[in-house]
Design an enzyme around this catalytic site. Sequence first.
Site, PDB file in Angstrom:
ATOM      1  N   PRO A  11      51.168  44.056  38.361  1.00  0.00           N
ATOM      2  CA  PRO A  11      50.764  45.325  38.026  1.00  0.00           C
ATOM      3  C   PRO A  11      48.841  45.327  39.285  1.00  0.00           C
ATOM      4  O   PRO A  11      47.906  44.957  38.842  1.00  0.00           O
ATOM      5  CB  PRO A  11      50.204  45.572  36.592  1.00  0.00           C
ATOM      6  CG  PRO A  11      50.531  44.466  36.129  1.00  0.00           C
ATOM      7  CD  PRO A  11      51.536  43.846  37.201  1.00  0.00           C
ATOM      8  N   ASN A  12      49.121  46.953  39.266  1.00  0.00           N
ATOM      9  CA  ASN A  12      47.448  47.280  39.762  1.00  0.00           C
ATOM     10  C   ASN A  12      47.497  46.889  41.575  1.00  0.00           C
ATOM     11  O   ASN A  12      46.406  47.021  42.330  1.00  0.00           O
ATOM     12  CB  ASN A  12      46.426  46.900  39.357  1.00  0.00           C
ATOM     13  CG  ASN A  12      46.513  47.436  37.898  1.00  0.00           C
ATOM     14  OD1 ASN A  12      46.608  49.148  37.929  1.00  0.00           O
ATOM     15  ND2 ASN A  12      46.349  47.110  36.903  1.00  0.00           N
ATOM     16  N   ARG A  19      40.967  49.240  45.045  1.00  0.00           N
ATOM     17  CA  ARG A  19      40.892  48.070  43.773  1.00  0.00           C
ATOM     18  C   ARG A  19      39.386  47.695  43.914  1.00  0.00           C
ATOM     19  O   ARG A  19      39.944  45.852  44.275  1.00  0.00           O
ATOM     20  CB  ARG A  19      41.951  47.770  43.266  1.00  0.00           C
ATOM     21  CG  ARG A  19      42.042  47.079  41.872  1.00  0.00           C
ATOM     22  CD  ARG A  19      43.588  46.258  41.807  1.00  0.00           C
ATOM     23  NE  ARG A  19      42.946  45.916  40.109  1.00  0.00           N
ATOM     24  CZ  ARG A  19      43.578  44.649  40.460  1.00  0.00           C
ATOM     25  NH1 ARG A  19      44.522  44.109  40.618  1.00  0.00           N
ATOM     26  NH2 ARG A  19      43.342  43.989  38.409  1.00  0.00           N
ATOM     27  N   TYR A  24      38.467  41.599  44.376  1.00  0.00           N
ATOM     28  CA  TYR A  24      40.132  41.630  45.566  1.00  0.00           C
ATOM     29  C   TYR A  24      40.032  41.970  46.908  1.00  0.00           C
ATOM     30  O   TYR A  24      40.641  41.336  47.429  1.00  0.00           O
ATOM     31  CB  TYR A  24      40.428  42.914  45.142  1.00  0.00           C
ATOM     32  CG  TYR A  24      40.699  42.448  43.693  1.00  0.00           C
ATOM     33  CD1 TYR A  24      41.975  41.257  42.692  1.00  0.00           C
ATOM     34  CD2 TYR A  24      40.813  43.148  42.018  1.00  0.00           C
ATOM     35  CE1 TYR A  24      41.829  40.728  41.441  1.00  0.00           C
ATOM     36  CE2 TYR A  24      40.631  42.936  41.348  1.00  0.00           C
ATOM     37  CZ  TYR A  24      41.281  41.658  40.675  1.00  0.00           C
ATOM     38  OH  TYR A  24      41.440  41.085  39.064  1.00  0.00           O
ATOM     39  N   ASN A  75      52.265  37.363  42.502  1.00  0.00           N
ATOM     40  CA  ASN A  75      51.012  37.350  41.481  1.00  0.00           C
ATOM     41  C   ASN A  75      51.468  38.057  40.882  1.00  0.00           C
ATOM     42  O   ASN A  75      50.997  39.263  40.760  1.00  0.00           O
ATOM     43  CB  ASN A  75      50.276  37.966  42.542  1.00  0.00           C
ATOM     44  CG  ASN A  75      48.639  38.015  42.026  1.00  0.00           C
ATOM     45  OD1 ASN A  75      48.253  38.414  40.700  1.00  0.00           O
ATOM     46  ND2 ASN A  75      47.408  38.529  42.955  1.00  0.00           N
ATOM     47  N   ALA A  78      47.875  41.133  35.390  1.00  0.00           N
ATOM     48  CA  ALA A  78      47.331  40.904  34.381  1.00  0.00           C
ATOM     49  C   ALA A  78      48.426  39.911  33.423  1.00  0.00           C
ATOM     50  O   ALA A  78      47.677  39.253  31.833  1.00  0.00           O
ATOM     51  CB  ALA A  78      46.898  42.117  33.476  1.00  0.00           C
ATOM     52  N   GLU A  99      52.192  30.422  41.896  1.00  0.00           N
ATOM     53  CA  GLU A  99      50.981  31.507  41.492  1.00  0.00           C
ATOM     54  C   GLU A  99      49.935  31.962  42.163  1.00  0.00           C
ATOM     55  O   GLU A  99      49.799  30.566  42.933  1.00  0.00           O
ATOM     56  CB  GLU A  99      51.667  31.095  40.051  1.00  0.00           C
ATOM     57  CG  GLU A  99      50.123  32.604  39.105  1.00  0.00           C
ATOM     58  CD  GLU A  99      49.973  31.574  37.543  1.00  0.00           C
ATOM     59  OE1 GLU A  99      50.629  31.085  36.821  1.00  0.00           O
ATOM     60  OE2 GLU A  99      48.762  32.267  37.118  1.00  0.00           O
ATOM     61  N   HIS A 101      46.625  33.768  42.659  1.00  0.00           N
ATOM     62  CA  HIS A 101      45.402  34.485  42.253  1.00  0.00           C
ATOM     63  C   HIS A 101      44.919  35.218  43.718  1.00  0.00           C
ATOM     64  O   HIS A 101      43.751  34.184  43.917  1.00  0.00           O
ATOM     65  CB  HIS A 101      44.276  34.552  41.060  1.00  0.00           C
ATOM     66  CG  HIS A 101      45.407  34.583  39.993  1.00  0.00           C
ATOM     67  ND1 HIS A 101      46.413  35.001  39.253  1.00  0.00           N
ATOM     68  CD2 HIS A 101      46.121  33.506  39.447  1.00  0.00           C
ATOM     69  CE1 HIS A 101      47.176  35.324  38.268  1.00  0.00           C
ATOM     70  NE2 HIS A 101      47.222  33.708  38.611  1.00  0.00           N
ATOM     71  N   ARG A 108      35.955  34.352  36.347  1.00  0.00           N
ATOM     72  CA  ARG A 108      35.332  35.302  35.703  1.00  0.00           C
ATOM     73  C   ARG A 108      35.445  35.246  33.959  1.00  0.00           C
ATOM     74  O   ARG A 108      35.324  34.406  33.222  1.00  0.00           O
ATOM     75  CB  ARG A 108      36.679  36.116  36.121  1.00  0.00           C
ATOM     76  CG  ARG A 108      37.007  36.296  37.556  1.00  0.00           C
ATOM     77  CD  ARG A 108      37.488  37.366  38.589  1.00  0.00           C
ATOM     78  NE  ARG A 108      37.521  38.233  38.245  1.00  0.00           N
ATOM     79  CZ  ARG A 108      38.763  39.530  37.908  1.00  0.00           C
ATOM     80  NH1 ARG A 108      40.022  38.841  38.504  1.00  0.00           N
ATOM     81  NH2 ARG A 108      38.294  40.751  37.145  1.00  0.00           N
TER      82      ARG A 108
END
Length: 150
Positions: A11-12, A19, A24, A75, A78, A99, A101, A108
Site C-alpha cells: 500500500p501507498n 509521497r 522515501y 515491500n 504498512a 522483505e 523497506h 522511526r
Amino acid sequence: MGKRLLLLNGPNLNMLGQREPETYGSATLKDVVDMVKEVCEQHGYELDYFQSNHEGDLIDRLQKANNEAAGIIFNPAAYTHTSIALRDAIAAINPPVVEVHISNVHKREEFRHHSMLAPVCLSQIVGFGVDGYWLAAMGLIQKIESEGRM
Ligand code: DHK
C-alpha cells in the site's frame, strides 16, 4: 519455474516519488521497476511486478508466484507491521522472499520496528532507499545461482 523474479509492492507505494519524499526519496515506482528489471536482464532473469493497496490482492499474487517465481522481492509497506495473513501466505509458498523497506524502519516510530513477516522471509533489507530493491534482486539471484551450482 525458470529464471523469473517477482517484485511486489504494498500500500501507498504507487505514490513513490510524491509521497513524503524526505522519507522515501524522489524515485518513482516505475524507476524502481526499471532498475530491478535491468538487474534481472543482466543476469538472464525475467521480472514480473505488481503493486496493490489491498491485502487480499497481495496474498493472491504471492500464491500465484508459488509456481512461477524463483524468488520474490517484497515491500509490504504498512502491512509489514500488521498482517498475519501475509505472513501465512509467505510461509505457505516455496520461493524465498526478501522483505525490503526503503526507510530505516528502526529509526522511526516504534510501531514500525516490528515485522510480522521477517521470521518467514529469507532476509530483510532496510534503510538503503530504493537501492534496497537492487540489493534484494542481487542477493536473490546470487543465492538462486549458487544453489543451482551445488
Ligand atoms: C513503507 C511504508 O509504507 C511504511 O508503512 C513502512 C516502508 C516502511 C518503507 O520504508 O519502505 O513502515
